[in-house]
Scaffold this motif. Structure first.
Motif, mmCIF file in Angstrom:
data_model
loop_
_atom_site.group_PDB
_atom_site.id
_atom_site.type_symbol
_atom_site.label_atom_id
_atom_site.label_comp_id
_atom_site.label_asym_id
_atom_site.label_seq_id
_atom_site.Cartn_x
_atom_site.Cartn_y
_atom_site.Cartn_z
ATOM 1 N N UNK A 141 25.545 -34.380 -6.796
ATOM 2 C CA UNK A 141 25.684 -35.020 -8.114
ATOM 3 C C UNK A 141 26.508 -36.293 -7.989
ATOM 4 N N UNK A 142 27.564 -36.236 -7.186
ATOM 5 C CA UNK A 142 28.419 -37.409 -7.009
ATOM 6 C C UNK A 142 27.622 -38.585 -6.435
ATOM 7 N N UNK A 143 26.751 -38.335 -5.463
ATOM 8 C CA UNK A 143 25.927 -39.390 -4.867
ATOM 9 C C UNK A 143 24.937 -39.950 -5.886
ATOM 10 N N UNK A 144 24.322 -39.077 -6.666
ATOM 11 C CA UNK A 144 23.378 -39.542 -7.691
ATOM 12 C C UNK A 144 24.098 -40.367 -8.762
ATOM 13 N N UNK A 145 25.294 -39.939 -9.149
ATOM 14 C CA UNK A 145 26.049 -40.705 -10.150
ATOM 15 C C UNK A 145 26.424 -42.088 -9.620
ATOM 16 N N UNK A 146 26.779 -42.157 -8.335
ATOM 17 C CA UNK A 146 27.152 -43.455 -7.770
ATOM 18 C C UNK A 146 25.950 -44.395 -7.762
ATOM 19 N N UNK A 147 24.766 -43.866 -7.458
ATOM 20 C CA UNK A 147 23.559 -44.703 -7.490
ATOM 21 C C UNK A 147 23.275 -45.199 -8.907
ATOM 22 N N UNK A 148 23.461 -44.343 -9.898
ATOM 23 C CA UNK A 148 23.265 -44.761 -11.298
ATOM 24 C C UNK A 148 24.297 -45.807 -11.687
ATOM 25 N N UNK A 149 25.551 -45.611 -11.270
ATOM 26 C CA UNK A 149 26.594 -46.596 -11.560
ATOM 27 C C UNK A 149 26.246 -47.948 -10.950
ATOM 28 N N UNK A 150 25.795 -47.941 -9.695
ATOM 29 C CA UNK A 150 25.486 -49.192 -9.007
ATOM 30 C C UNK A 150 24.336 -49.933 -9.687
ATOM 31 N N UNK A 151 23.356 -49.202 -10.216
ATOM 32 C CA UNK A 151 22.225 -49.839 -10.885
ATOM 33 C C UNK A 151 22.585 -50.380 -12.262
ATOM 34 N N UNK A 152 23.414 -49.649 -13.005
ATOM 35 C CA UNK A 152 23.612 -49.959 -14.421
ATOM 36 C C UNK A 152 24.931 -50.650 -14.763
ATOM 37 N N UNK A 153 25.754 -51.001 -13.774
ATOM 38 C CA UNK A 153 27.070 -51.572 -14.076
ATOM 39 C C UNK A 153 26.956 -53.031 -14.533
ATOM 40 N N UNK A 154 25.924 -53.761 -14.136
ATOM 41 C CA UNK A 154 25.661 -55.156 -14.504
ATOM 42 C C UNK A 154 26.879 -56.032 -14.235
ATOM 43 N N UNK A 155 27.540 -56.561 -15.266
ATOM 44 C CA UNK A 155 28.656 -57.495 -15.074
ATOM 45 C C UNK A 155 30.003 -56.802 -14.949
ATOM 46 N N UNK A 156 30.046 -55.499 -15.036
ATOM 47 C CA UNK A 156 31.318 -54.781 -14.978
ATOM 48 C C UNK A 156 31.702 -54.403 -13.556
ATOM 49 N N UNK A 157 32.698 -53.549 -13.456
ATOM 50 C CA UNK A 157 33.169 -53.066 -12.155
ATOM 51 C C UNK A 157 33.287 -51.553 -12.215
ATOM 52 N N UNK A 158 33.058 -50.905 -11.077
ATOM 53 C CA UNK A 158 33.172 -49.448 -10.992
ATOM 54 C C UNK A 158 33.845 -49.079 -9.677
ATOM 55 N N UNK A 159 34.768 -48.138 -9.762
ATOM 56 C CA UNK A 159 35.434 -47.596 -8.576
ATOM 57 C C UNK A 159 35.361 -46.082 -8.685
ATOM 58 N N UNK A 160 34.949 -45.435 -7.600
ATOM 59 C CA UNK A 160 34.895 -43.972 -7.572
ATOM 60 C C UNK A 160 35.791 -43.491 -6.432
ATOM 61 N N UNK A 161 36.775 -42.687 -6.770
ATOM 62 C CA UNK A 161 37.660 -42.094 -5.755
ATOM 63 C C UNK A 161 37.171 -40.679 -5.548
ATOM 64 N N UNK A 162 36.705 -40.395 -4.321
ATOM 65 C CA UNK A 162 36.076 -39.117 -4.020
ATOM 66 C C UNK A 162 36.707 -38.477 -2.795
ATOM 67 N N UNK A 163 36.604 -37.158 -2.647
ATOM 68 C CA UNK A 163 37.148 -36.488 -1.470
ATOM 69 C C UNK A 163 36.416 -36.940 -0.210
ATOM 70 N N UNK A 164 37.153 -37.069 0.887
ATOM 71 C CA UNK A 164 36.567 -37.471 2.167
ATOM 72 C C UNK A 164 37.420 -36.919 3.297
#
Length: 121
Positions: free
Chosen positions: A85-108
């Motif tokens: 789900x986290x990977x799918x959400x990141x792909x949606x964020x990357x497509x739909x963010x347009x002029x904004x910014x997004x940061x995702x802090x995830x376990x690694x």
């Protein structure tokens, strides 16, 4: 005086061992399921706390994130989605963010125990 039937049904303790009634037996320690391994050890990273920060994001995207996350402050989302789900959400964020910014802090599996992919226009 007790009834002979009740006396015969009463359990007798096992000789040489401590007898616990069925409800009072101590439970064996079991490993807790659903935890992720120590970040410096090898192994897959399971679902852990994920934080998403959106800056100047469209309202529809913010609403979409509330399906899996809790919005703790304006544009800050916290949740525990699984890696798929986290990977799918990141792909949606990357497509739909347009002029904004997004940061995702995830376990690694890094020294810090997290990673932070980001998306800017």
């Amino acid at each position: 005086m007790q009834c002979p039937l009740l006396r015969s049904l009463r359990r007798r303790p096992l000789q040489g061992r401590v007898h616990h009634p069925p409800r009072l037996r101590p439970r064996r320690a079991r490993p807790h399921l659903g935890t992720r391994p120590h970040p410096r050890r090898d192994g897959p990273v399971s679902a852990g706390t994920t934080v998403v920060v959106l800056i100047a994001a469209p309202a529809g995207l913010r609403g979409h994130l509330t399906r899996w996350f809790v919005e703790v402050a304006a544009g800050v989302y916290v949740g525990n989605p699984n890696p798929r789900i986290r990977e799918r959400l990141w792909n949606i964020l990357a497509e739909r963010i347009h002029d904004g910014q997004a940061v995702m802090i995830e376990p690694a599996t890094t020294e810090q125990g997290w990673s932070a992919p980001h998306r800017r226009p």
